[in-house]
Design a protein around this motif. Structure first.
Motif, PDB file in Angstrom:
ATOM      1  N   THR A  36       3.622  11.426   0.959  1.00  0.00           N
ATOM      2  CA  THR A  36       4.013  10.033   1.181  1.00  0.00           C
ATOM      3  C   THR A  36       4.624   9.425  -0.070  1.00  0.00           C
ATOM      4  OG1 THR A  36       2.240   9.758   2.811  1.00  0.00           O
ATOM      5  CG2 THR A  36       3.189   7.758   1.877  1.00  0.00           C
ATOM      6  N   VAL A  37       4.023   9.700  -1.217  1.00  0.00           N
ATOM      7  CA  VAL A  37       4.567   9.182  -2.479  1.00  0.00           C
ATOM      8  C   VAL A  37       5.966   9.739  -2.717  1.00  0.00           C
ATOM      9  CG1 VAL A  37       4.311   9.223  -4.989  1.00  0.00           C
ATOM     10  CG2 VAL A  37       2.317   8.767  -3.539  1.00  0.00           C
ATOM     11  N   PHE A  40       8.325   7.970  -0.456  1.00  0.00           N
ATOM     12  CA  PHE A  40       8.534   6.601  -0.942  1.00  0.00           C
ATOM     13  C   PHE A  40       9.542   6.568  -2.081  1.00  0.00           C
ATOM     14  CE2 PHE A  40       7.360   3.587  -4.307  1.00  0.00           C
ATOM     15  CZ  PHE A  40       7.694   2.396  -3.661  1.00  0.00           C
ATOM     16  N   LEU A  72       7.121   1.434   1.349  1.00  0.00           N
ATOM     17  CA  LEU A  72       5.878   2.199   1.417  1.00  0.00           C
ATOM     18  C   LEU A  72       5.428   2.354   2.868  1.00  0.00           C
ATOM     19  CD1 LEU A  72       3.894   3.618  -0.430  1.00  0.00           C
ATOM     20  CD2 LEU A  72       2.610   1.484  -0.626  1.00  0.00           C
TER      21      LEU A  72
END
Length: 347
Positions: A36-37, A40, A72
């Motif tokens: 996810t980071v 993002f 995000l």
């Protein structure tokens, strides 16, 4: 004492299995957060450079730092779809004929399927929660915090509460996927109360969650509105689960679901025919979309047309889905034998 403990387990939730799966899901959830980071960072960089399709459609979002929570939120949505794909693939592999050369045992596939399912539900919630937080931040006209929170809650978590633009359909589809994922995905932990056949019948409908998630993302995800490798890749990724499902329908793993065993169950045979037709049509559609590059989404430089699908159509389809699910559950409960928790685990 042991009998009373087993009785309580049959009447309620299998908390021991749930706790064990939550612990086992920690590495999986950690990997999901790392992914996810990374997503993002990619989305944020595209927004800062102005190359994001979202900026093309909504120029006011060019201020990437102002809309950090939105990016995000989008990142969690993408990782949720990726984990939904993974858990769907694992579930189809587990419920079908696992190839002899496959490195993982059925028991391990089952455990991976359960842990990735838990991670998927958590990612879906975080996706919605960050959208809620972004709406609270944007709603500056309402000075009262209670009003800001309530308005954002309705638009984010109440099906049909978002009433503008493509979100009228997009968020409705996403919420239906999320709210269905909770009972259908967690049905495993109620299997002793439901019974083996009823649990299997209910859990099979979890595929609807994946279909709604893909629909929510491909046609309404702002980062994949236009042609390009992200959109093409997402469409191509739909082929493996569709092919696995087709194989699962043609050659069932369970002897009770094969042709000879179904002769006395005309309803089961009747339901399999439309299911096979729908999956075959889906595979053909995916191939046509990938080859032609047209899937009904937005096209650069062309003003958006009216919605091809309305909220009323979505609600009507959902009502039909609920009726079919209820019928399937009713049929599964006919002659449901009393089974132990161990036998209820098998599919």
């Amino acid at each position: 004492m042991g009998d009373r403990r087993n009785t309580r387990r049959r009447k309620g939730v299998d908390l021991s299995a749930l706790r064990a799966d939550v612990r086992a899901a920690v590495p999986d959830a950690t990997a999901a957060l790392v992914v996810t980071v990374a997503i993002f960072v990619w989305l944020y960089a595209r927004a800062r450079s102005g190359s994001s399709p979202t900026i093309t459609v909504m120029p006011f979002m060019a201020e990437a730092d102002t809309y950090v929570m939105y990016w995000l939120c989008q990142a969690f949505g993408w990782s949720a779809l990726l984990w939904a794909w993974v858990t769907t693939m694992l579930g189809l592999l587990r419920s079908g004929h696992t190839p002899g050369w496959f490195p993982a045992s059925p028991a391990r596939l089952e455990r991976w399927h359960r842990t990735t399912s838990l991670t998927t539900v958590a990612l879906m919630f975080l996706h919605a929660a960050l959208f809620f937080a972004e709406l609270v931040r944007e709603n500056r006209d309402d000075k009262a915090w209670v009003g800001r929170l309530w308005s954002a809650f309705v638009r984010t978590f109440v099906p049909g509460g978002y009433d503008s633009g493509t979100g009228k359909v997009a968020i409705l589809l996403g919420l239906l996927a999320f709210y269905l994922a909770i009972p259908l995905g967690l049905a495993y932990y109620f299997r002793t109360r439901l019974g083996a056949r009823s649990w299997r019948a209910l859990h099979r409908f979890v595929l609807a969650v994946y279909v709604l998630s893909v629909w929510h993302t491909l046609l309404y995800g702002t980062n994949v509105w236009f042609d390009g490798w992200p959109r093409t890749t997402l469409w191509l990724l739909q082929l493996p689960p569709a092919l696995l499902l087709l194989a699962r329908l043609i050659i069932p793993a369970r002897p009770s679901e094969r042709g000879g065993a179904l002769r006395g169950r005309p309803m089961a045979l009747t339901l399999r025919i439309p299911a096979l037709t729908a999956v075959a049509a889906t595979i053909a559609t995916i191939i046509v979309v990938v080859v032609s590059g047209r899937d009904g989404g937005r096209t650069p430089g062309v003003d958006g047309a009216g919605l091809n699908v309305t909220p009323g159509m979505v609600w009507a389809g959902f009502a039909v889905f609920v009726v079919i699910l209820a019928v399937a559950m009713g049929l599964s409960r006919r002659g449901e034998p009393v089974r132990t928790a161990e036998r209820a685990v098998s599919r």
